[in-house]
Scaffold this motif. Structure first.
Motif, short mmCIF file in Angstrom:
data_model
loop_
_atom_site.label_atom_id
_atom_site.label_comp_id
_atom_site.label_asym_id
_atom_site.label_seq_id
_atom_site.Cartn_x
_atom_site.Cartn_y
_atom_site.Cartn_z
N UNK A 34 -12.30 -13.72 -13.25
CA UNK A 34 -12.89 -15.02 -12.96
C UNK A 34 -14.02 -14.91 -11.97
N UNK A 35 -14.23 -15.99 -11.22
CA UNK A 35 -15.31 -16.05 -10.23
C UNK A 35 -14.70 -16.16 -8.84
N UNK A 36 -15.21 -15.37 -7.90
CA UNK A 36 -14.76 -15.45 -6.51
C UNK A 36 -15.17 -16.81 -5.97
N UNK A 37 -14.17 -17.65 -5.70
CA UNK A 37 -14.47 -19.00 -5.22
C UNK A 37 -14.48 -19.08 -3.70
N UNK A 38 -13.74 -18.18 -3.04
CA UNK A 38 -13.73 -18.22 -1.57
C UNK A 38 -13.23 -16.89 -1.03
N UNK A 39 -13.85 -16.42 0.05
CA UNK A 39 -13.39 -15.25 0.79
C UNK A 39 -12.71 -15.76 2.05
N UNK A 40 -11.41 -15.52 2.17
CA UNK A 40 -10.62 -16.09 3.25
C UNK A 40 -10.77 -15.31 4.57
N UNK A 41 -11.16 -14.05 4.47
CA UNK A 41 -11.28 -13.19 5.66
C UNK A 41 -12.66 -12.57 5.73
N UNK A 42 -13.05 -12.16 6.93
CA UNK A 42 -14.35 -11.53 7.14
C UNK A 42 -14.18 -10.05 7.43
N UNK A 43 -15.29 -9.31 7.32
CA UNK A 43 -15.26 -7.89 7.65
C UNK A 43 -14.89 -7.73 9.12
N UNK A 83 0.82 -1.21 0.00
CA UNK A 83 0.00 0.00 0.00
C UNK A 83 0.86 1.26 0.00
N UNK A 84 1.75 1.34 0.94
CA UNK A 84 2.68 2.48 1.04
C UNK A 84 3.80 2.04 1.96
N UNK A 85 4.89 2.78 1.94
CA UNK A 85 6.05 2.38 2.72
C UNK A 85 5.75 2.30 4.21
N UNK A 86 4.90 3.19 4.70
CA UNK A 86 4.62 3.26 6.13
C UNK A 86 3.41 2.43 6.55
N UNK A 87 2.72 1.78 5.59
CA UNK A 87 1.52 1.02 5.91
C UNK A 87 1.76 -0.46 5.62
N UNK A 88 1.67 -1.28 6.64
CA UNK A 88 1.93 -2.71 6.49
C UNK A 88 0.72 -3.56 6.83
N UNK A 89 -0.33 -2.98 7.37
CA UNK A 89 -1.49 -3.75 7.76
C UNK A 89 -2.75 -2.89 7.69
N UNK A 90 -3.89 -3.54 7.80
CA UNK A 90 -5.16 -2.83 7.76
C UNK A 90 -6.28 -3.72 8.28
N UNK A 91 -7.49 -3.18 8.26
CA UNK A 91 -8.68 -3.91 8.69
C UNK A 91 -9.69 -3.92 7.56
N UNK A 92 -10.27 -5.09 7.29
CA UNK A 92 -11.27 -5.19 6.23
C UNK A 92 -12.53 -4.45 6.68
N UNK A 93 -12.80 -3.32 6.02
CA UNK A 93 -13.96 -2.52 6.37
C UNK A 93 -15.22 -3.05 5.72
N UNK A 105 -3.29 -13.75 2.09
CA UNK A 105 -4.27 -14.18 1.10
C UNK A 105 -5.67 -13.87 1.64
N UNK A 106 -6.44 -13.09 0.89
CA UNK A 106 -7.77 -12.68 1.37
C UNK A 106 -8.90 -13.31 0.57
N UNK A 107 -8.61 -13.82 -0.64
CA UNK A 107 -9.64 -14.45 -1.46
C UNK A 107 -8.98 -15.28 -2.55
N UNK A 108 -9.78 -16.15 -3.18
CA UNK A 108 -9.30 -16.92 -4.32
C UNK A 108 -10.27 -16.72 -5.48
N UNK A 109 -9.71 -16.71 -6.68
CA UNK A 109 -10.50 -16.51 -7.90
C UNK A 109 -10.31 -17.70 -8.81
N UNK A 110 -11.43 -18.28 -9.27
CA UNK A 110 -11.39 -19.36 -10.25
C UNK A 110 -11.40 -18.71 -11.63
N UNK A 111 -10.25 -18.74 -12.29
CA UNK A 111 -10.11 -18.05 -13.58
C UNK A 111 -10.92 -18.73 -14.69
N UNK A 112 -11.28 -20.00 -14.49
CA UNK A 112 -12.06 -20.73 -15.49
C UNK A 112 -13.54 -20.85 -15.12
#
Length: 434
Positions: free
Chosen positions: A53-62, A9-19, A71-78
């Motif tokens: 592709x299609x969102x196959x799984x959301x690894x994290x919650x709000x 994201x930026x040099x000083x930002x290494x983490x965040x919260x899923x809003x 890793x926050x999600x996976x995408x099925x490209x096919x």
């Protein structure tokens, strides 16, 4: 299958919260589409899909905290949108293709399982009927089920005949109930003491602090712990500024399409004073003092999520209209959560105006690593002794300068604030210099 990770994201930002997730499982996305809003220490940013592709799984919650590279999600490209429905139709086709004999066999096995379940339910219900007649607490019933103990075989120690969890435990261990009776009051007393330390007697509401609020709290504490912060005060007679503003506000707005406020006057005055006292426009890096030769002025803005300090760049090169437009634009972006990281970085000095909320006097906290912050307050008419010894009611404002005493001496701080007072009380001279 493509993994979507939290990007750099930026040099000083290494983490965040899923809003907020902007997509859900099964949604079709294209490369570059925003999929979630991430709340960081400074601003909210959108994370985009780096594959189609299609969102196959959301690894994290709000509300989950994530770091760069997670890793926050996976995408099925096919895949195709509505994959879950396709799967169910595929299962139906497979079922149709099965031989009739296998179907019959499966049906028979299912019926046998149902019969077994019915018989076990009947046995369980007869046992439950017996235990329903026993007087016991819900916790005791739950513990008895876990241990496989018949409540009807347990003798209660309660004078009213109610079975409690400790009775169930005693029965499972086969221990002496008399010993359990002695230990129970001690345990309950200890539990009550612990509750007194950690719980409230009256209703409360617990709210998780947002990442931005946590960062604000941390930075404010750090500023007080890592600097020798002092505050000096003065008062300004706003008569001439208010008179000039009243005279020029209509023509100013007509010409520049922006209102003439007080902040542009104080910004210009601050820049002029910083040029005379450059150490207040500096910062400390290790054992060095870094004097800044630019004048990027931070403007504290209050939002629903907390205080942010966007920066008006090169304020010394802007006229009054440019400053007013810059402040208005940053304030709008802050309240609409549209600020970018570059809007918040690199300020050299900060101005905060508590007067808009009615504050009469305050000691503003430094916006580290800056070493100076100017606080403005409410304008109120007060009695003032004039040079001819007459007393007049004048519109007065208290102003405050908090500074880092490690590199700014009290003499410089007082003179800095005095210089701002002089320029505000003689705004015509300020306009000429600006």
């Amino acid at each position: 299958m493509k993994e979507i990770k939290v990007p750099e994201l930026a040099e000083s930002i290494t983490e965040g919260t899923i809003a907020e997730w902007l997509v859900k499982k099964g949604d079709q996305v294209k490369k570059g589409d925003p999929i979630l809003e991430l709340e960081t220490d400074k601003v909210n940013v959108e994370v985009n899909a780096d594959a189609s592709g299609v969102i196959s799984e959301l690894m994290k919650e709000e509300g989950d905290d994530v770091e760069v590279g997670d890793v926050i999600a996976t995408v099925d490209e096919n895949g195709e949108a509505g994959g879950s429905e396709d799967d169910s139709s595929q299962e139906e086709e497979e079922e149709k293709s099965e031989p009739k004999q296998e179907k019959a066999k499966k049906q028979q096995e299912t019926e046998e399982k149902e019969e077994d379940k019915d018989s076990s339910k009947q046995q369980q219900s007869s046992s439950d009927d017996k235990q329903k007649d026993v007087v016991a607490t819900p916790a005791a019933r739950k513990r008895a089920r876990e241990l496989g103990i018949d409540l009807s075989e347990i003798s209660a120690r309660d004078p009213l005949g109610r079975i409690r969890p400790e009775d169930v435990e005693a029965a499972s261990k086969g221990g002496s109930q008399k010993e359990e009776k002695k230990e129970a009051p001690k345990k309950e007393k200890k539990k009550e003491q612990n509750n007194e330390k950690t719980e409230f007697d009256k209703p409360v509401e617990r709210i998780k602090m947002s990442r931005r609020r946590q960062t604000i709290a941390k930075r404010l504490v750090d500023a007080q712990q890592n600097s020798a912060m002092l505050t000096t005060f003065n008062e300004v007679d706003m008569t001439n500024v208010m008179k000039l503003r009243s005279e020029r506000k209509e023509s100013f707005q007509k010409k520049h399409d922006i209102k003439l406020g007080f902040m542009s006057f104080f910004t210009k005055a601050a820049v002029g004073a910083l040029k005379e006292f450059p150490l207040i426009n500096a910062e400390i890096q290790g054992n060095e003092i870094v004097k800044k030769k630019f004048y990027d002025i931070g403007m504290a803005v209050s939002t629903d999520d907390g205080l942010v300090v966007p920066v008006v760049r090169d304020a010394d090169r802007l006229d009054f209209a440019g400053i007013e437009k810059g402040i208005a634009d940053l304030a709008t972006k802050a309240r609409n959560k549209e600020l970018q990281l570059e809007d918040l970085q690199g300020g050299s000095f900060t101005i905060t105006n508590g007067g808009i909320f009615g504050s009469m006097l305050s000691t503003p906290i430094l916006n580290s690593p800056q070493v100076g912050i100017l606080g403005l307050h409410n304008i109120e008419k007060r009695a003032k002794v004039m040079p001819d010894d007459t007393i007049q009611a004048r519109p007065m404002m208290y102003i405050a300068l908090s500074y880092d005493h490690r590199i700014v001496d009290g003499k410089e701080a007082v003179q800095f604030l005095r210089r701002i007072k002089e320029m505000i009380e003689d705004p015509y001279d300020l306009l000429l210099e600006g």
